[in-house]
Design a protein around this motif. Structure first.
Motif, PDB file in Angstrom:
ATOM      1  N   LEU A 245      30.469  34.339  42.920  1.00  0.00           N
ATOM      2  CA  LEU A 245      31.922  34.401  43.075  1.00  0.00           C
ATOM      3  C   LEU A 245      32.619  34.336  41.720  1.00  0.00           C
ATOM      4  CD1 LEU A 245      32.493  32.030  46.148  1.00  0.00           C
ATOM      5  CD2 LEU A 245      32.754  34.514  46.103  1.00  0.00           C
ATOM      6  N   SER A 248      32.663  37.627  39.889  1.00  0.00           N
ATOM      7  CA  SER A 248      33.271  38.763  40.580  1.00  0.00           C
ATOM      8  C   SER A 248      34.574  39.178  39.903  1.00  0.00           C
ATOM      9  CB  SER A 248      33.534  38.403  42.045  1.00  0.00           C
ATOM     10  OG  SER A 248      34.512  37.380  42.140  1.00  0.00           O
ATOM     11  N   ASP A 249      35.127  40.326  40.335  1.00  0.00           N
ATOM     12  CA  ASP A 249      36.361  40.843  39.739  1.00  0.00           C
ATOM     13  C   ASP A 249      37.550  39.923  39.990  1.00  0.00           C
ATOM     14  OD1 ASP A 249      34.990  43.033  38.803  1.00  0.00           O
ATOM     15  OD2 ASP A 249      35.477  44.288  40.546  1.00  0.00           O
TER      16      ASP A 249
END
Length: 347
Positions: A245, A248-249
């Protein structure tokens, strides 16, 4: 050497007859005292207990002639999630603390959220003729419940309440507590909140997920802003999930970890990424040393000792004659703010 002495190398086993002789009572009176039967005076009971201590007499509960008049074995079966989990350990301690004062032994086993292991443990308890059961279940509708009713063995479910089962149960306020924890994060300005939860087929995990969804829905946060990661079963899987997580982006600004081992994994991942002071964290259930970390870990703390205490009292009340309807006791949780759950999102 007298013929009454034991052979060399063997210790003489003290008998109930010897206890009775020393106490100046009959064998039946000794049996009544040791099995807590009524109609024995206090003074007589004291003499029997004095004799037992003087002779170091041990009651053999496996001998049929020494079982209680009512057929009880003075034992309880306890099935917990895992004996190495602090939550389960606290339940175990509460049950033992209550049982030992009544001269009752506790057989404990781990469930490990395995239905087959659950069936095997319950079967073993029944083979040992336990007087009552305190059970954690991995199933929503355990198959063995009918057998318990047929045998007349009182049972109480803890932590999880099976569906359509007319037996006593003691749980935490899972859905409400998860709602409270999530609302706590929302109140600090968080909208990108990640939920990390246990196996989706477990009742507690589902209830905590529902509480999370209730809170974000009430706050008007769209589901695209939240992340739900289910089926995490230990600290390692949780640590890997949080690491993913964070890379992530759109990483979350806050995490609600809905189980104590998952919280441990989340703490490791956040500290490994140097994000423990920038990403908020609230755990469901307390973890060891949570107050000594920097920042301290905010949790919604259950009270497993109280869960165990209430559960064993329910068993005792059934054994003592209570025949009323099934009772469901909800033990409240407490939100403990220590710092990690009060971190605000970066502006």
């Amino acid at each position: 050497m007298s013929s009454s002495q034991p052979p060399a190398g063997r210790e003489s086993r003290v008998t109930m007859k010897q206890v009775a002789a020393l106490a100046g009572v009959g064998i039946k009176t000794v049996s009544r005292v040791l099995n807590n039967e009524p109609n024995v005076s206090v003074k007589t009971a004291e003499r029997v207990h004095d004799a037992v201590r003087a002779l170091d007499y041990q009651l053999d509960l496996q001998a049929g002639s020494l079982r209680r008049i009512d057929g009880r074995t003075r034992t309880l079966g306890l099935l917990v999630g895992s004996v190495d989990n602090p939550f389960s350990g606290a339940i175990h301690r509460a049950v033992e603390d209550a049982a030992v004062g009544r001269g009752i032994a506790v057989f404990a086993s781990s469930l490990d959220d395995d239905p087959r292991r659950e069936e095997s443990a319950v079967r073993a308890f029944l083979q040992r003729r336990v007087d009552g059961l305190i059970l954690t279940t991995a199933r929503r509708r355990p198959d063995y419940v009918t057998s318990l009713g047929d045998r007349g063995i009182p049972a109480v479910f803890v932590d999880r309440r099976p569906i359509d089962v007319d037996l006593d149960s003691v749980t935490s306020d899972n859905r409400e507590a998860a709602h409270r924890a999530t609302t706590h994060l929302v109140a600090r300005g968080h909208r990108r909140i990640a939920l990390l939860a246990d196996r989706s087929d477990l009742q507690t995990a589902d209830e905590r997920r529902q509480g999370f969804l209730d809170a974000v829905g009430r706050a008007g946060i769209p589901t695209t802003e939240t992340v739900t990661v289910m089926d995490l079963h230990d600290a390692n899987s949780a640590e890997a999930a949080v690491a993913a997580l964070l890379s992530s982006d759109r990483p979350p600004t806050a995490i609600f970890s809905a189980q104590n081992l998952i919280t441990v994994g989340a703490v490791h991942a956040l500290r490994a990424a140097g994000a423990q002071r920038s990403i908020a964290l609230i755990g469901f259930d307390d973890i060891p040393l949570a107050d000594l970390l920097e920042p301290g870990v905010t949790v919604v703390a259950q009270d497993p000792y109280e869960i165990g205490r209430v559960a064993v009292e329910h068993v005792f009340s059934r054994l003592e004659g209570y025949a009323g309807p099934a009772r469901h006791t909800v033990v409240p949780t407490t939100l403990i703010a220590r710092g990690s759950g009060e971190i605000e999102p970066a502006r």
